[in-house]
Design an enzyme around this catalytic site. Structure first.
Site, PDB file in Angstrom:
ATOM      1  N   LYS A 116     -68.176 -62.228  43.852  1.00  0.00           N
ATOM      2  CA  LYS A 116     -67.855 -63.025  42.666  1.00  0.00           C
ATOM      3  C   LYS A 116     -66.517 -63.723  42.860  1.00  0.00           C
ATOM      4  O   LYS A 116     -65.481 -63.081  42.937  1.00  0.00           O
ATOM      5  CB  LYS A 116     -67.778 -62.174  41.399  1.00  0.00           C
ATOM      6  CG  LYS A 116     -67.765 -63.039  40.126  1.00  0.00           C
ATOM      7  CD  LYS A 116     -67.320 -62.276  38.900  1.00  0.00           C
ATOM      8  CE  LYS A 116     -65.815 -62.322  38.710  1.00  0.00           C
ATOM      9  NZ  LYS A 116     -65.287 -63.691  38.415  1.00  0.00           N
TER      10      LYS A 116
ATOM     11  N   GLY B 199     -56.528 -59.110  43.110  1.00  0.00           N
ATOM     12  CA  GLY B 199     -56.149 -59.695  41.830  1.00  0.00           C
ATOM     13  C   GLY B 199     -55.002 -58.920  41.215  1.00  0.00           C
ATOM     14  O   GLY B 199     -54.230 -58.261  41.916  1.00  0.00           O
TER      15      GLY B 199
ATOM     16  N   THR C 210     -52.727 -56.182  39.065  1.00  0.00           N
ATOM     17  CA  THR C 210     -52.701 -54.722  38.968  1.00  0.00           C
ATOM     18  C   THR C 210     -53.421 -54.257  37.709  1.00  0.00           C
ATOM     19  O   THR C 210     -54.133 -53.245  37.725  1.00  0.00           O
ATOM     20  CB  THR C 210     -51.250 -54.229  38.977  1.00  0.00           C
ATOM     21  OG1 THR C 210     -50.660 -54.569  40.244  1.00  0.00           O
ATOM     22  CG2 THR C 210     -51.178 -52.720  38.788  1.00  0.00           C
TER      23      THR C 210
ATOM     24  N   GLU D   6     -56.364 -54.798  46.361  1.00  0.00           N
ATOM     25  CA  GLU D   6     -55.117 -55.461  46.748  1.00  0.00           C
ATOM     26  C   GLU D   6     -54.633 -56.141  45.488  1.00  0.00           C
ATOM     27  O   GLU D   6     -55.227 -57.102  45.021  1.00  0.00           O
ATOM     28  CB  GLU D   6     -55.369 -56.450  47.887  1.00  0.00           C
ATOM     29  CG  GLU D   6     -54.079 -56.924  48.544  1.00  0.00           C
ATOM     30  CD  GLU D   6     -53.528 -58.162  47.884  1.00  0.00           C
ATOM     31  OE1 GLU D   6     -52.561 -58.024  47.083  1.00  0.00           O
ATOM     32  OE2 GLU D   6     -54.036 -59.259  48.137  1.00  0.00           O
TER      33      GLU D   6
ATOM     34  N   CYS E 240     -49.440 -63.003  46.141  1.00  0.00           N
ATOM     35  CA  CYS E 240     -49.248 -61.630  45.672  1.00  0.00           C
ATOM     36  C   CYS E 240     -48.047 -60.949  46.314  1.00  0.00           C
ATOM     37  O   CYS E 240     -47.375 -60.138  45.684  1.00  0.00           O
ATOM     38  CB  CYS E 240     -50.513 -60.811  45.923  1.00  0.00           C
ATOM     39  SG  CYS E 240     -51.083 -60.872  47.628  1.00  0.00           S
TER      40      CYS E 240
ATOM     41  N   GLU F 192     -44.089 -59.208  37.503  1.00  0.00           N
ATOM     42  CA  GLU F 192     -44.626 -60.240  38.381  1.00  0.00           C
ATOM     43  C   GLU F 192     -44.872 -61.514  37.575  1.00  0.00           C
ATOM     44  O   GLU F 192     -45.577 -61.505  36.571  1.00  0.00           O
ATOM     45  CB  GLU F 192     -45.935 -59.764  39.023  1.00  0.00           C
ATOM     46  CG  GLU F 192     -46.513 -60.757  40.014  1.00  0.00           C
ATOM     47  CD  GLU F 192     -47.778 -60.254  40.674  1.00  0.00           C
ATOM     48  OE1 GLU F 192     -47.972 -60.529  41.872  1.00  0.00           O
ATOM     49  OE2 GLU F 192     -48.585 -59.586  39.989  1.00  0.00           O
TER      50      GLU F 192
END
Length: 502
Positions: free
Chosen positions: A191, A244, A246, A266, A300, A402
């Site tokens: 996806k 994507g 956290t 990840e 990321c 982030e």
């Protein structure tokens, strides 16, 4: 492909046929519900195309196709050398269609065309060819035990794997996951992110043309809470790999727990860069720019927290500001001289602007940027001026959270131990960078940093041959390199009795 494709002309003049269907069993089909989702050009906020969005029923069909393919002799009994040949063929087709793929990626995502072509598509080629070479080198071992036992292991594929990829590097992240999964003999239900659905559908055409059997790779666009959740919770999917945020990674862990799935995650990062007094400050400033402003800051492992020794702090901030001003040209992503395009969506654009306001209200010093960039696309588009905040305190939101944009914080330190402690004072642990001419310090600090990757005198120069992944809440497992194969294979032990009688 009547009804499941449209002819488009991109802003750079390239004409191509864009699939818009769900790719199931090597064919494009409409979703059962007929629902679609729109892809928006972040450079001018205009709709590019609408693609079919999968629901749970569509996921069932894709998983059924993947299960059938996993058990079919055309894939199950295909020698590893031949699996590798298919991956090599796919890489050759990607190379042949490189300019079209790069065009779609830039149009759909907003990154500069030069980055799409020379970094992303080139990275797809490297990754697919690397894992093509591994396909016939995945094997077990014999283990010495006693004279009456022969023991050996097999490394076998896991089965049907669900793969959920992000919007910041759609094609590249697809390759990072497809390469090892297919090399090991798995089948895939993938996806893409709903924000960037287009380039992966074009890649699906090439997967079929390369000769992969029907059902080996299935690609479903759709909303995360519908199609993504159905994939993660499906009882016939044996593994889920996700890249994507956290927050979403935590939700995937919870959903996958219901069927005790093998997972690879990840997720996010707030990676530190430590610049010591003896560092080459000019190089540190240039790498700091690359480490945070590349890809609109939507990386990321971006080194978004910069800790600088107080003796060189002012010099670094001055040089860093100069590098950003001279290098980060913001504008049309199809223009040759553009370094920074728009943020991927309006939501991401507004998120970054909200952190800019937070930094101002918390009392950090705004060095440059701190506002939308309105000199492109006639004032339209999700452009943000590259932003540097200095004199940032550890308790500020902009230091701890982030942001995922062209946004960086700078703070000073006095002692090595202080720098390490502050670098590690985070829930994240994806990457870190260390700048120093002292080789002993470089290795000492690298060992103490709590991160899955540490760059010494560089930043974010990852390599497809080297493991990629994080510590703490930045993920579980590794991608790339030989380590990437471990996520897509499982070990079976076989014991042979050679005369042990009862």
């Amino acid at each position: 492909m009547s009804g499941v494709s449209i002819d488009l002309t991109a802003p750079n003049g390239r004409k191509y046929t864009q699939p818009i269907g769900l790719f199931i069993n090597n064919e494009f089909v409409a979703s059962k519900s007929g629902e679609k989702l729109a892809s928006i050009n972040p450079a001018d906020e205009a709709e590019i195309a609408s693609v079919y969005a999968a629901g749970a029923d569509d996921v069932d069909l894709a998983v059924e196709a993947a299960q059938k393919a996993f058990k079919h002799p055309s894939w199950k009994q295909l020698p590893g050398t031949d699996r590798g040949a298919l991956l090599y063929k796919l890489a050759d087709l990607v190379e042949k269609h490189a300019e079209t793929l790069a065009t779609i990626e830039t149009w759909d995502n907003g990154k500069p065309y030069s980055v799409s072509l020379n970094d992303d598509v080139a990275g797809v080629l490297d990754t697919l060819r690397y894992y093509a070479g591994w396909a016939d080198k995945i094997h077990g071992q014999t283990i010495e035990t006693t004279p009456t036992k022969f023991a050996y292991t097999l490394r076998q594929p896991i089965g049907v794997v669900g793969q959920i990829i992000p919007w910041n590097f759609p094609l590249l992240m697809a390759a990072w996951k497809l390469g090892p999964a297919l090399a090991c003999g798995n089948t895939v239900v993938m996806k893409p992110a709903e924000q960037t659905p287009l380039s992966i559908l074009y890649l699906a055409n090439l997967i079929k043309e390369a000769g992969f059997p029907p059902g080996v790779v299935n690609i479903l666009n759709g909303h995360g809470r519908v199609a993504g959740a159905a994939i993660v919770q499906h009882p016939d999917i044996s593994k889920v790999a996700f890249t994507g945020s956290t927050m979403t990674g935590r939700e995937i862990m919870k959903m996958a727990a219901g069927t005790l799935k093998n997972i690879t995650l990840e997720t996010g990062g707030k990676s530190p860069m430590l610049i010591f007094a003896d560092a080459d400050i000019d190089q540190a400033a240039k790498w700091a720019h690359e480490g945070i402003m590349y890809n609109q800051g939507q990386v990321c492992c971006a080194t978004s927290r910069i800790l600088v020794h107080d003796s060189v702090y002012d010099e670094f901030v001055r040089l860093f500001k100069e590098v950003v001003a001279s290098t980060s040209k913001v504008g049309d992503p199809f223009a040759d001289d553009t370094f920074q395009g728009p943020q991927v969506t309006k939501a991401q654009y507004e998120r970054v602007l909200s952190y800019i306001e937070s930094g101002k209200s918390e009392g950090a010093t705004l060095v440059t940027g701190g506002e939308p960039h309105k000199n492109a696309a006639g004032g339209k588009g999700f452009y943000i001026a590259p932003t540097i905040f200095a004199d940032v305190k550890d308790n500020m939101r902009i230091y701890r959270e982030e942001v995922f944009g062209p946004f960086v914080v700078v703070s000073s330190f006095t002692e090595e131990d202080e720098a390490i402690t502050r670098a590690n004072d985070t829930t994240y642990g994806l990457g870190a960078a260390v700048f120093t001419r002292d080789i002993e310090r470089a290795h000492r600090v690298a060992q103490e940093i709590e991160a899955g990757m540490v760059w010494i005198n560089s930043s974010n120069d990852s390599d497809f041959r080297v493991p990629f992944g994080g510590f703490k809440q930045s993920g579980i497992g590794r991608e790339l390199g030989e380590a990437g194969l471990e996520a897509y294979s499982q070990t079976k032990a076989i014991h042979v009795n050679l005369g042990n009688r009862r």
